[in-house]
Design a protein around this motif. Structure first.
Motif, PDB file in Angstrom:
ATOM      1  N   GLY A  51       0.802  -1.223   0.000  1.00 23.17           N
ATOM      2  CA  GLY A  51       0.000   0.000   0.000  1.00 23.17           C
ATOM      3  C   GLY A  51       0.832   1.270   0.000  1.00 23.17           C
ATOM      4  O   GLY A  51       0.303   2.352  -0.249  1.00 23.17           O
ATOM      5  N   LYS A  52       2.140   1.157   0.266  1.00 24.09           N
ATOM      6  CA  LYS A  52       2.995   2.342   0.251  1.00 24.09           C
ATOM      7  C   LYS A  52       3.207   2.831  -1.176  1.00 24.09           C
ATOM      8  O   LYS A  52       3.214   2.061  -2.128  1.00 24.09           O
ATOM      9  CB  LYS A  52       4.366   2.041   0.857  1.00 24.09           C
ATOM     10  CG  LYS A  52       4.379   1.985   2.352  1.00 24.09           C
ATOM     11  CD  LYS A  52       5.813   1.860   2.823  1.00 24.09           C
ATOM     12  CE  LYS A  52       5.894   1.786   4.325  1.00 24.09           C
ATOM     13  NZ  LYS A  52       7.303   1.649   4.746  1.00 24.09           N
ATOM     14  N   THR A  53       3.432   4.116  -1.278  1.00 24.84           N
ATOM     15  CA  THR A  53       3.754   4.729  -2.555  1.00 24.84           C
ATOM     16  C   THR A  53       5.223   4.478  -2.864  1.00 24.84           C
ATOM     17  O   THR A  53       6.072   4.569  -1.982  1.00 24.84           O
ATOM     18  CB  THR A  53       3.499   6.245  -2.485  1.00 24.84           C
ATOM     19  OG1 THR A  53       2.120   6.463  -2.157  1.00 24.84           O
ATOM     20  CG2 THR A  53       3.811   6.923  -3.801  1.00 24.84           C
ATOM     21  N   VAL A  54       5.521   4.189  -4.119  1.00 21.32           N
ATOM     22  CA  VAL A  54       6.899   4.037  -4.586  1.00 21.32           C
ATOM     23  C   VAL A  54       7.209   5.274  -5.413  1.00 21.32           C
ATOM     24  O   VAL A  54       6.446   5.649  -6.305  1.00 21.32           O
ATOM     25  CB  VAL A  54       7.064   2.758  -5.435  1.00 21.32           C
ATOM     26  CG1 VAL A  54       8.479   2.641  -5.966  1.00 21.32           C
ATOM     27  CG2 VAL A  54       6.687   1.527  -4.618  1.00 21.32           C
ATOM     28  N   VAL A  55       8.331   5.936  -5.072  1.00 23.99           N
ATOM     29  CA  VAL A  55       8.718   7.160  -5.759  1.00 23.99           C
ATOM     30  C   VAL A  55      10.147   7.053  -6.273  1.00 23.99           C
ATOM     31  O   VAL A  55      10.930   6.228  -5.792  1.00 23.99           O
ATOM     32  CB  VAL A  55       8.585   8.403  -4.837  1.00 23.99           C
ATOM     33  CG1 VAL A  55       7.157   8.605  -4.380  1.00 23.99           C
ATOM     34  CG2 VAL A  55       9.519   8.305  -3.647  1.00 23.99           C
ATOM     35  N   ASP A  56      10.486   7.920  -7.250  1.00 24.83           N
ATOM     36  CA  ASP A  56      11.867   7.985  -7.707  1.00 24.83           C
ATOM     37  C   ASP A  56      12.628   8.963  -6.822  1.00 24.83           C
ATOM     38  O   ASP A  56      12.069   9.525  -5.878  1.00 24.83           O
ATOM     39  CB  ASP A  56      11.953   8.329  -9.197  1.00 24.83           C
ATOM     40  CG  ASP A  56      11.444   9.720  -9.542  1.00 24.83           C
ATOM     41  OD1 ASP A  56      11.239  10.561  -8.637  1.00 24.83           O
ATOM     42  OD2 ASP A  56      11.237   9.981 -10.736  1.00 24.83           O
ATOM     43  N   THR A  57      13.899   9.171  -7.107  1.00 20.40           N
ATOM     44  CA  THR A  57      14.731  10.032  -6.259  1.00 20.40           C
ATOM     45  C   THR A  57      14.285  11.488  -6.246  1.00 20.40           C
ATOM     46  O   THR A  57      14.631  12.231  -5.345  1.00 20.40           O
ATOM     47  CB  THR A  57      16.210   9.972  -6.701  1.00 20.40           C
ATOM     48  OG1 THR A  57      16.298  10.333  -8.069  1.00 20.40           O
ATOM     49  CG2 THR A  57      16.788   8.604  -6.479  1.00 20.40           C
ATOM     50  N   GLU A  58      13.493  11.889  -7.239  1.00 24.13           N
ATOM     51  CA  GLU A  58      12.992  13.259  -7.293  1.00 24.13           C
ATOM     52  C   GLU A  58      11.615  13.398  -6.652  1.00 24.13           C
ATOM     53  O   GLU A  58      11.017  14.458  -6.672  1.00 24.13           O
ATOM     54  CB  GLU A  58      12.961  13.736  -8.742  1.00 24.13           C
ATOM     55  CG  GLU A  58      14.362  13.819  -9.337  1.00 24.13           C
ATOM     56  CD  GLU A  58      14.352  14.201 -10.797  1.00 24.13           C
ATOM     57  OE1 GLU A  58      13.269  14.362 -11.393  1.00 24.13           O
ATOM     58  OE2 GLU A  58      15.453  14.334 -11.351  1.00 24.13           O
ATOM     59  N   GLY A  59      11.075  12.292  -6.116  1.00 20.59           N
ATOM     60  CA  GLY A  59       9.785  12.333  -5.448  1.00 20.59           C
ATOM     61  C   GLY A  59       8.598  12.083  -6.353  1.00 20.59           C
ATOM     62  O   GLY A  59       7.455  12.183  -5.914  1.00 20.59           O
ATOM     63  N   LYS A  60       8.843  11.740  -7.621  1.00 20.56           N
ATOM     64  CA  LYS A  60       7.742  11.472  -8.552  1.00 20.56           C
ATOM     65  C   LYS A  60       7.121  10.106  -8.230  1.00 20.56           C
ATOM     66  O   LYS A  60       7.816   9.104  -8.152  1.00 20.56           O
ATOM     67  CB  LYS A  60       8.261  11.475  -9.987  1.00 20.56           C
ATOM     68  CG  LYS A  60       7.179  11.172 -10.999  1.00 20.56           C
ATOM     69  CD  LYS A  60       7.747  11.127 -12.409  1.00 20.56           C
ATOM     70  CE  LYS A  60       6.650  10.688 -13.370  1.00 20.56           C
ATOM     71  NZ  LYS A  60       7.194  10.335 -14.670  1.00 20.56           N
ATOM     72  N   GLN A  61       5.812  10.093  -8.045  1.00 17.09           N
ATOM     73  CA  GLN A  61       5.111   8.857  -7.727  1.00 17.09           C
ATOM     74  C   GLN A  61       5.129   7.918  -8.925  1.00 17.09           C
ATOM     75  O   GLN A  61       4.776   8.292 -10.037  1.00 17.09           O
ATOM     76  CB  GLN A  61       3.659   9.135  -7.324  1.00 17.09           C
ATOM     77  CG  GLN A  61       2.926   7.880  -6.934  1.00 17.09           C
ATOM     78  CD  GLN A  61       1.527   8.146  -6.416  1.00 17.09           C
ATOM     79  OE1 GLN A  61       1.233   9.243  -5.955  1.00 17.09           O
ATOM     80  NE2 GLN A  61       0.683   7.158  -6.490  1.00 17.09           N
ATOM     81  N   LEU A  62       5.557   6.670  -8.681  1.00 21.64           N
ATOM     82  CA  LEU A  62       5.644   5.673  -9.736  1.00 21.64           C
ATOM     83  C   LEU A  62       4.552   4.617  -9.634  1.00 21.64           C
ATOM     84  O   LEU A  62       4.194   3.995 -10.624  1.00 21.64           O
ATOM     85  CB  LEU A  62       7.013   4.988  -9.703  1.00 21.64           C
ATOM     86  CG  LEU A  62       8.210   5.931  -9.839  1.00 21.64           C
ATOM     87  CD1 LEU A  62       9.500   5.161  -9.649  1.00 21.64           C
ATOM     88  CD2 LEU A  62       8.186   6.640 -11.171  1.00 21.64           C
ATOM     89  N   GLY A  63       4.051   4.381  -8.437  1.00 22.28           N
ATOM     90  CA  GLY A  63       3.016   3.366  -8.241  1.00 22.28           C
ATOM     91  C   GLY A  63       2.863   3.045  -6.767  1.00 22.28           C
ATOM     92  O   GLY A  63       3.338   3.786  -5.906  1.00 22.28           O
TER      93      GLY A  63
END
Length: 84
Positions: free
Chosen positions: A16-28
């Motif tokens: 259920g956690k959000t996965v983000v890239d190093t810049e904070g962009k939500q990926l899924g």
């Protein structure tokens, strides 16, 4: 020289956690965790998000596999390693 960051292991608490890239962009979102591997739904529908929040873990063929060594950090979000 930058030292590698150690992360906490992936657990069912990551579902259920959000996965983000190093810049904070939500990926899924993390749909399921099994054997130190997270199944990340890159485009979760509202229904899928609801099922995950209710503890109904599910993985489908469109999910992206993320392993612990791909993560920079695990806290309120799971942050993937990458170039900054």
């Amino acid at each position: 020289m930058e030292e590698p960051t150690t992360t906490a292991p992936l657990t069912d608490d990551d579902v259920g956690k959000t996965v983000v890239d190093t810049e904070g962009k939500q990926l899924g979102i993390v749909a399921k965790v099994e054997n130190d591997r997270a199944a990340v739904d890159l485009e979760p529908s509202l229904a899928e998000q609801l099922l995950v929040s209710l503890g109904k873990e599910r993985e489908d063929e469109e999910d992206y596999a993320v392993t612990e060594d791909m993560l920079e950090r695990v806290d309120n979000e799971d942050v993937l390693r990458g170039e900054r």
